[in-house]
Design an enzyme around this catalytic site. Sequence first.
Site, mmCIF file in Angstrom:
data_model
loop_
_atom_site.group_PDB
_atom_site.id
_atom_site.type_symbol
_atom_site.label_atom_id
_atom_site.label_comp_id
_atom_site.label_asym_id
_atom_site.label_seq_id
_atom_site.Cartn_x
_atom_site.Cartn_y
_atom_site.Cartn_z
ATOM 1 N N GLY A 53 0.776 -1.242 0.000
ATOM 2 C CA GLY A 53 0.000 0.000 0.000
ATOM 3 C C GLY A 53 0.803 1.285 0.000
ATOM 4 O O GLY A 53 0.262 2.370 -0.226
ATOM 5 N N ASP A 108 1.229 2.801 4.830
ATOM 6 C CA ASP A 108 0.128 3.563 4.230
ATOM 7 C C ASP A 108 -0.807 4.125 5.289
ATOM 8 O O ASP A 108 -1.141 5.297 5.274
ATOM 9 C CB ASP A 108 -0.639 2.703 3.197
ATOM 10 C CG ASP A 108 -1.063 1.328 3.737
ATOM 11 O OD1 ASP A 108 -0.842 1.048 4.933
ATOM 12 O OD2 ASP A 108 -1.618 0.536 2.952
ATOM 13 N N ASP A 111 -3.827 1.960 11.753
ATOM 14 C CA ASP A 111 -5.214 1.691 12.148
ATOM 15 C C ASP A 111 -5.207 1.192 13.590
ATOM 16 O O ASP A 111 -5.092 1.991 14.517
ATOM 17 C CB ASP A 111 -5.784 0.670 11.150
ATOM 18 C CG ASP A 111 -7.251 0.380 11.334
ATOM 19 O OD1 ASP A 111 -7.968 1.235 11.867
ATOM 20 O OD2 ASP A 111 -7.697 -0.719 10.940
ATOM 21 N N LYS A 139 -5.794 6.558 11.694
ATOM 22 C CA LYS A 139 -7.147 6.490 12.266
ATOM 23 C C LYS A 139 -6.989 6.316 13.769
ATOM 24 O O LYS A 139 -7.049 5.197 14.281
ATOM 25 C CB LYS A 139 -7.916 5.293 11.690
ATOM 26 C CG LYS A 139 -8.307 5.441 10.237
ATOM 27 C CD LYS A 139 -9.381 4.428 9.867
ATOM 28 C CE LYS A 139 -8.855 3.402 8.942
ATOM 29 N NZ LYS A 139 -9.867 2.475 8.402
ATOM 30 N N PHE A 160 -13.548 3.194 5.844
ATOM 31 C CA PHE A 160 -12.689 2.338 5.041
ATOM 32 C C PHE A 160 -12.366 3.083 3.752
ATOM 33 O O PHE A 160 -13.247 3.418 2.971
ATOM 34 C CB PHE A 160 -13.354 0.996 4.735
ATOM 35 C CG PHE A 160 -12.400 0.060 4.061
ATOM 36 C CD1 PHE A 160 -11.437 -0.609 4.802
ATOM 37 C CD2 PHE A 160 -12.424 -0.115 2.690
ATOM 38 C CE1 PHE A 160 -10.517 -1.442 4.184
ATOM 39 C CE2 PHE A 160 -11.515 -0.952 2.061
ATOM 40 C CZ PHE A 160 -10.557 -1.619 2.813
ATOM 41 N N VAL A 161 -11.077 3.358 3.568
ATOM 42 C CA VAL A 161 -10.666 4.180 2.429
ATOM 43 C C VAL A 161 -9.829 3.373 1.438
ATOM 44 O O VAL A 161 -9.178 2.391 1.811
ATOM 45 C CB VAL A 161 -9.876 5.435 2.895
ATOM 46 C CG1 VAL A 161 -10.782 6.394 3.639
ATOM 47 C CG2 VAL A 161 -8.668 5.056 3.739
ATOM 48 N N ASP A 167 -5.948 -0.502 -0.923
ATOM 49 C CA ASP A 167 -6.781 -1.381 -1.751
ATOM 50 C C ASP A 167 -8.037 -1.845 -1.033
ATOM 51 O O ASP A 167 -8.145 -1.760 0.194
ATOM 52 C CB ASP A 167 -5.984 -2.635 -2.131
ATOM 53 C CG ASP A 167 -5.847 -3.610 -0.954
ATOM 54 O OD1 ASP A 167 -5.426 -3.168 0.137
ATOM 55 O OD2 ASP A 167 -6.180 -4.791 -1.103
ATOM 56 N N ARG A 173 -5.838 0.529 -5.962
ATOM 57 C CA ARG A 173 -4.578 1.128 -5.516
ATOM 58 C C ARG A 173 -4.151 2.283 -6.415
ATOM 59 O O ARG A 173 -3.398 3.162 -6.014
ATOM 60 C CB ARG A 173 -3.457 0.077 -5.505
ATOM 61 C CG ARG A 173 -3.647 -1.052 -4.487
ATOM 62 C CD ARG A 173 -2.339 -1.811 -4.321
ATOM 63 N NE ARG A 173 -2.499 -3.087 -3.644
ATOM 64 C CZ ARG A 173 -2.551 -3.256 -2.321
ATOM 65 N NH1 ARG A 173 -2.471 -2.222 -1.521
ATOM 66 N NH2 ARG A 173 -2.683 -4.464 -1.805
#
Length: 196
Positions: A53, A108, A111, A139, A160-161, A167, A173
């Site tokens: 990512g 990336d 979380d 996040k 959720f991005v 992805d 991506r």
Amino acid sequence: MPSPSRLAAHWRRDVARVLIPKTELARRVRSLAGKIETDFRGRELVIVALLTGTVPFLADLIRHLTLPLRLDFLGVSSYGDGTESRTLIYTKELRLDVRGRDVLVVDDILDTGKTLASVLAKLRRLKPRRIKTCVLLDKPNRRKRNLSADYVGFKIPNLFVVGYGLDFAEQYRNLPFVGVLRPEIYAGRCPAPVCG
Ligand code: 5GP
Ligand code: MG
């Protein structure tokens, strides 16, 4: 922000909205690079990027860095029955020796923090001089580990991005922006990438 009519048709169909447009990504990445450049001045850097990512973010970031640097990758994948009980598997190990080096870990998105915590523990065993961490997205409300990144591009809510490297099921991506996927795209998939 690109107007929906200027997005490719399949992106317009799948993406509910653009969260971070590409101009904002570009501006922020440049400014992160400026901070990194200042903090590591006079040092030689080993960048350890997590696959997959980070690819667009990393490529943009390093083009703004003039420090001497070497680049290596760790492959980290998570398997499990959902977002909480995942097992991390290393799919690619480091090639460069980081002992005594200044290391910048690039990911990336931060979380729960489980990935970064595992990577940091792994790297610390290799005795680098220091380790700093850089993530495009954060996040903070989702955190399960007591850690934060040294360089953060954008703090975002529990959504959720996808895009700019991120992805869903290995797709999206290549979106030039960070966007929020329409829930119906992952509805019925198990596990659904539900955040919160
Ligand atoms: P953590 O271990 O911090 O919970 O998770 C980090 C990894 O989960 C990220 O590197 C990314 O692969 C994945 N992830 C977490 N949130 C999102 C998201 O909103 N979108 C996408 N595409 N991946 C995410
Ligand atoms: Mg990841």
